[in-house]
Design a protein around this motif. Structure first.
Motif, short mmCIF file in Angstrom:
data_model
loop_
_atom_site.label_atom_id
_atom_site.label_comp_id
_atom_site.label_asym_id
_atom_site.label_seq_id
_atom_site.Cartn_x
_atom_site.Cartn_y
_atom_site.Cartn_z
N ILE A 13 0.63 -1.03 -0.14
CA ILE A 13 -0.31 0.17 0.29
C ILE A 13 0.69 1.41 -0.14
CG2 ILE A 13 -1.62 1.69 1.47
CD1 ILE A 13 -2.85 -1.19 2.06
N SER A 14 2.02 1.03 0.66
CA SER A 14 3.21 2.58 1.02
C SER A 14 3.61 3.13 -0.28
CB SER A 14 4.22 1.71 1.39
OG SER A 14 4.48 1.02 1.05
N PRO A 15 3.56 2.12 -1.61
CA PRO A 15 3.40 2.82 -3.01
C PRO A 15 3.22 3.64 -3.57
CG PRO A 15 4.61 0.46 -3.04
CD PRO A 15 3.92 0.83 -1.64
N ALA A 16 1.65 3.21 -3.00
CA ALA A 16 0.35 4.60 -3.80
C ALA A 16 0.46 6.02 -3.39
CB ALA A 16 -0.83 3.65 -4.07
N LEU A 17 0.70 5.41 -1.69
CA LEU A 17 0.85 6.88 -0.97
C LEU A 17 2.05 7.22 -1.31
CD1 LEU A 17 -0.26 5.13 2.69
CD2 LEU A 17 -1.74 6.25 1.08
N ALA A 18 2.92 6.81 -1.53
CA ALA A 18 4.79 7.50 -1.60
C ALA A 18 4.09 8.15 -3.39
CB ALA A 18 5.09 6.91 -2.35
N SER A 19 3.99 7.66 -4.43
CA SER A 19 3.14 8.39 -5.95
C SER A 19 1.97 9.43 -5.25
CB SER A 19 2.75 7.01 -6.50
OG SER A 19 3.01 6.60 -6.78
N MET A 20 1.31 9.61 -4.71
CA MET A 20 0.63 10.46 -3.75
C MET A 20 1.08 12.01 -3.80
SD MET A 20 -2.83 8.82 -3.35
CE MET A 20 -2.78 8.02 -1.90
N PHE A 21 2.33 10.93 -2.84
CA PHE A 21 2.11 12.08 -1.51
C PHE A 21 3.59 13.08 -3.01
CE2 PHE A 21 4.65 13.41 2.73
CZ PHE A 21 4.05 14.01 2.46
N MET A 22 4.66 12.24 -3.49
CA MET A 22 5.66 13.26 -4.62
C MET A 22 4.66 13.33 -5.28
SD MET A 22 8.14 9.71 -4.91
CE MET A 22 8.84 9.97 -6.75
N ALA A 23 3.81 13.18 -5.91
CA ALA A 23 3.24 14.57 -7.08
C ALA A 23 2.74 15.72 -6.55
CB ALA A 23 1.96 13.27 -7.66
N ALA A 24 2.72 15.55 -5.06
CA ALA A 24 1.92 16.87 -4.54
C ALA A 24 2.93 18.07 -4.12
CB ALA A 24 1.17 16.59 -3.41
N VAL A 25 3.94 16.80 -2.39
CA VAL A 25 4.90 17.93 -2.56
C VAL A 25 6.24 18.01 -2.89
CG1 VAL A 25 3.43 18.09 -0.38
CG2 VAL A 25 5.55 16.26 -0.66
N GLY A 26 6.82 16.82 -4.01
CA GLY A 26 7.75 16.06 -4.57
C GLY A 26 8.83 15.10 -3.53
N PRO A 27 10.24 14.76 -4.44
CA PRO A 27 10.56 13.18 -3.17
C PRO A 27 11.25 13.68 -2.09
CG PRO A 27 11.87 15.02 -5.21
CD PRO A 27 10.84 15.24 -4.94
N TRP A 28 10.95 14.76 -1.62
CA TRP A 28 12.60 14.77 -0.22
C TRP A 28 11.24 14.74 0.58
CZ3 TRP A 28 17.07 14.11 0.27
CH2 TRP A 28 17.63 13.77 -0.78
N PRO A 29 10.14 15.34 0.50
CA PRO A 29 9.17 15.18 2.03
C PRO A 29 8.84 12.71 2.06
CG PRO A 29 8.42 16.72 0.82
CD PRO A 29 9.79 16.42 0.15
N PRO A 30 8.85 12.65 1.57
CA PRO A 30 8.26 11.41 1.70
C PRO A 30 9.47 10.22 1.76
CG PRO A 30 7.52 12.12 -0.48
CD PRO A 30 7.91 13.03 -0.10
N PHE A 31 10.78 11.18 1.64
CA PHE A 31 11.51 10.37 1.91
C PHE A 31 11.41 10.71 3.45
CE2 PHE A 31 16.68 11.00 3.21
CZ PHE A 31 16.84 9.74 3.15
N LEU A 32 12.33 12.01 3.59
CA LEU A 32 12.35 12.43 5.58
C LEU A 32 11.39 11.27 6.21
CD1 LEU A 32 12.72 16.13 5.15
CD2 LEU A 32 14.89 14.75 5.48
N LEU A 33 10.01 11.58 5.55
CA LEU A 33 8.96 10.52 6.43
C LEU A 33 9.27 9.43 6.38
CD1 LEU A 33 6.18 11.07 7.93
CD2 LEU A 33 5.12 10.10 5.74
N SER A 34 9.42 8.39 5.30
CA SER A 34 10.45 7.36 6.04
C SER A 34 11.27 6.73 7.01
CB SER A 34 10.45 6.97 4.14
OG SER A 34 12.39 7.28 4.16
N VAL A 35 12.21 8.16 7.16
CA VAL A 35 13.43 7.71 7.84
C VAL A 35 12.66 8.03 9.35
CG1 VAL A 35 15.29 8.98 8.54
CG2 VAL A 35 14.95 9.20 6.51
N VAL A 36 11.95 9.07 9.12
CA VAL A 36 10.94 9.14 11.17
C VAL A 36 10.66 7.95 11.09
CG1 VAL A 36 9.80 10.34 12.14
CG2 VAL A 36 11.05 11.12 10.44
#
Length: 306
Positions: A13-36
């Motif tokens: 399920i996480s890839p679809a959430l990441a795709s929507m997140f990346m389309a909205a705010v770019g690649p870095w916020p999803p990356f930082l969120l995954s680290v957290v």
């Protein structure tokens, strides 16, 4: 089984959430969120209570030389670990474990790059394909497979697929899962359209539960105290298999893209071949007359009665 299913659901399920997140705010916020999230989940391991019982012989061991005691203890643990794989069936379990990672790679890490190249879609959009598979996996794991597993042990089931106990049923389902995985991955390699690819993923969803069945079968050969050691060895085996599986799949992917045509699906044809090997290896699995845990319980009951 349920824990494995929940883990797979999170991965799918996480890839679809990441795709929507990346389309909205770019690649870095999803990356930082995954680290957290990774750090948070890792810290939660300290909340798990310790279940290891204190061994009274440890006090005697501490009275001797620390180096000698440590070496003796290490050698003792090594012998226990080796004894867990003393039978041919356990060697087969280890072999299958070293090949099962290919199924995870085919639906998780490798799928995005493959579908993006083959069907000419952005990598950010491939997460929707994975999540479509995730929805199918949820439905199969939580509704269809529980119904099948319970139906196979009922008196009304057809004789060829009716089993008297859970152990034979699990072995049958493990073998059936390898066949489903073989068919599903072959369809993935053969399909020239996204709907056909998704159909192959749905077929594959019937086979990814084989890991859970295999672990349940493996516990029949060890005692309750050896379970943790068994799962550790199987986990290390799966991790070690990534050292050769990932480069092989990458090489097959590059070769398929160079050849073109139907051979673009070469990596999935390779995984389908590994599924055939896993199925043939599972034919050599022989269930013990009694599980080691049952024997241990019987011996404890006899000791208590005396």
């Amino acid at each position: 089984m349920r824990i494995h299913a929940l883990s797979m659901i999170g991965n799918l399920i996480s890839p679809a959430l990441a795709s929507m997140f990346m389309a909205a705010v770019g690649p870095w916020p999803p990356f930082l969120l995954s680290v957290v999230l990774i750090l948070t989940s890792a810290s939660m391991i300290f909340l798990v209570p310790e279940s290891l019982k204190r061994d009274p012989h440890d006090d005697d061991a501490l009275s001797g030389s620390k180096l000698k005691t440590s070496l003796a203890q290490a050698f003792k643990e090594l012998k226990k670990s080796a004894s867990a794989f003393a039978s041919v069936s356990m060697v087969v379990v280890l072999l299958i474990t070293m090949l099962q990672l290919s199924l995870v790679l085919s639906t998780y890490q490798f799928l995005s790059q493959f579908t993006s190249k083959r069907y000419h879609i952005p990598i950010a959009d491939t997460g929707y394909i994975q999540s479509t598979y995730g929805v199918g996996f949820i439905f199969i794991s939580f509704f269809i497979m529980p119904w099948i597993t319970s139906a196979l042990v009922k008196p009304g089931a057809p004789a060829p697929i009716r089993f008297d106990d859970d152990r034979r049923r699990d072995l049958f389902l493990a073998r059936a899962s390898y066949i489903a995985s073989m068919v599903g991955t072959f369809i993935l390699g053969l399909s020239g359209s996204i709907p056909g690819f998704i159909f192959g993923l749905i077929i594959l969803a019937f086979g990814v539960s084989s890991e859970g069945y295999l672990k349940r079968i493996a516990t029949l050969y060890v005692t309750a105290e050896q379970r943790t050691r068994l799962f550790t060895i199987l986990g290390l085996s799966a991790i070690a298999s990534d050292l050769w599986l990932s480069p092989v799949l990458a090489a097959l992917f590059s070769l398929g893209m160079r050849i073109g045509g139907i051979w673009i699906g070469l990596p999935y044809f390779g995984i389908s071949g590994l599924c055939i090997i896993m199925f043939l290896a599972s034919l050599f699995l022989r269930l013990p007359a009694y599980s080691r845990i049952d024997e241990e319980s019987d011996s404890n009951d006899r000791s208590d009665s005396q």
